[in-house]
Scaffold this motif. Sequence first.
Motif, mmCIF file in Angstrom:
data_model
loop_
_atom_site.group_PDB
_atom_site.id
_atom_site.type_symbol
_atom_site.label_atom_id
_atom_site.label_comp_id
_atom_site.label_asym_id
_atom_site.label_seq_id
_atom_site.Cartn_x
_atom_site.Cartn_y
_atom_site.Cartn_z
ATOM 1 N N GLU A 154 -1.718 6.031 5.884
ATOM 2 C CA GLU A 154 -2.038 7.182 6.738
ATOM 3 C C GLU A 154 -3.557 7.361 6.842
ATOM 4 N N GLY A 155 -4.255 7.170 5.716
ATOM 5 C CA GLY A 155 -5.718 7.273 5.698
ATOM 6 C C GLY A 155 -6.359 6.247 6.616
ATOM 7 N N ASP A 207 -12.069 -5.648 -6.412
ATOM 8 C CA ASP A 207 -11.375 -4.578 -7.144
ATOM 9 C C ASP A 207 -10.016 -4.221 -6.555
ATOM 10 N N GLY A 208 -9.903 -4.247 -5.224
ATOM 11 C CA GLY A 208 -8.628 -3.886 -4.600
ATOM 12 C C GLY A 208 -7.543 -4.910 -4.910
ATOM 13 N N THR A 209 -7.906 -6.181 -4.804
ATOM 14 C CA THR A 209 -6.956 -7.256 -5.109
ATOM 15 C C THR A 209 -6.532 -7.174 -6.582
ATOM 16 N N TYR A 255 -6.006 2.900 -2.165
ATOM 17 C CA TYR A 255 -7.343 3.249 -1.666
ATOM 18 C C TYR A 255 -7.918 2.121 -0.825
ATOM 19 N N PHE A 256 -8.923 2.471 -0.025
ATOM 20 C CA PHE A 256 -9.623 1.457 0.771
ATOM 21 C C PHE A 256 -11.084 1.846 0.872
ATOM 22 N N GLY A 257 -11.923 0.918 1.304
ATOM 23 C CA GLY A 257 -13.357 1.194 1.438
ATOM 24 C C GLY A 257 -14.137 -0.110 1.426
ATOM 25 N N HIS A 287 0.826 -1.210 0.000
ATOM 26 C CA HIS A 287 0.000 0.000 0.000
ATOM 27 C C HIS A 287 0.863 1.264 0.000
ATOM 28 N N SER A 288 0.291 2.354 -0.511
ATOM 29 C CA SER A 288 1.010 3.632 -0.506
ATOM 30 C C SER A 288 1.016 4.210 0.906
ATOM 31 N N SER A 289 1.997 5.048 1.197
ATOM 32 C CA SER A 289 2.074 5.639 2.540
ATOM 33 C C SER A 289 0.867 6.554 2.779
ATOM 34 N N ARG A 290 0.372 7.170 1.708
ATOM 35 C CA ARG A 290 -0.813 8.024 1.811
ATOM 36 C C ARG A 290 -2.036 7.202 2.260
#
Length: 273
Positions: A59-60, A144-146, A107-109, A53-56
């Motif tokens: 952090e989220g 979608d995330g995978t 992203y996440f959700g 994952h990105s650091s952004r």
Amino acid sequence: MKRTGISFLYLIGERLSDFPQELEGILNRPNISFHEAFYELTPTPEDLLLKVHSSRMIEGVRQTPYYETALYSTGGTVQAAERIWRNEIDNAFVFTGTGDHHAGRDYFGGGCHFNGAALAIENLRHKFGAKRFAILDTDSHHGDGTRDIFQDDEDVLHVCLCSQNRDDGTNVDIAIPYSISDEEYLSILEAECTPRIAQFKPEIIFWEFGYDATSGDYGSKGLSIDCHAEIARIVSQVADNACRGKMVAILCGGSRRDIARHCIPRIINCLAE
Ligand SMILES: [Zn+2]
Ligand SMILES: [Zn+2]
């Protein structure tokens, strides 16, 4: 008889409030090992998170109330896969408080915060030099995330039963109609999914087990409550043939407590056969 590990944490919400009590009669068997967050299970470390994952994005997630739950949920998957790799267990079932498959690189959700299967794969690659992986997703919704994380990765086969069709080799989606019978669903699984997985020759299989496609749950496709143990049987079989049984089942979507109570002990029984 297989050695089955169970990763468990107490931050798992209402739907799993009958656990671990519902596992009575399973937990005392000699081939079952129970690994609990805060005792044996540790949170996923930041350096591993940054491989996926990105650091952004990290952090989220840190700003949400689910940060610790997500660290332990994914830690359960990462450490189960490690135990399998060290030949301490053959397969595992991972209880999660927050899901995997809608968490992408940046992203996440959708109830998913970090992607446990992806983290376990990166961990096996870096620590043990593992090379080929398959992810089977039987949650009702598209992973979608995978897909976002692995779509350009030819060493990861992602087979997803959802609401769209796609087949470009390692990225496979199969549209499941609403109101399908268990028989039809299982025959699609055996005709379209398991041969692809066997042919791909993965070293380990990750099964994103969502039960939201069960009749009466929020992603209903009309599956019966008994369908998931049948899916488990089929996934175990393909794991036996492809990678000496190495498989991690990760709890994904589904909201109903009664369905969880029915399905999960049966799935664990099937893994431990
Ligand atoms: Zn879902
Ligand atoms: Zn899909």
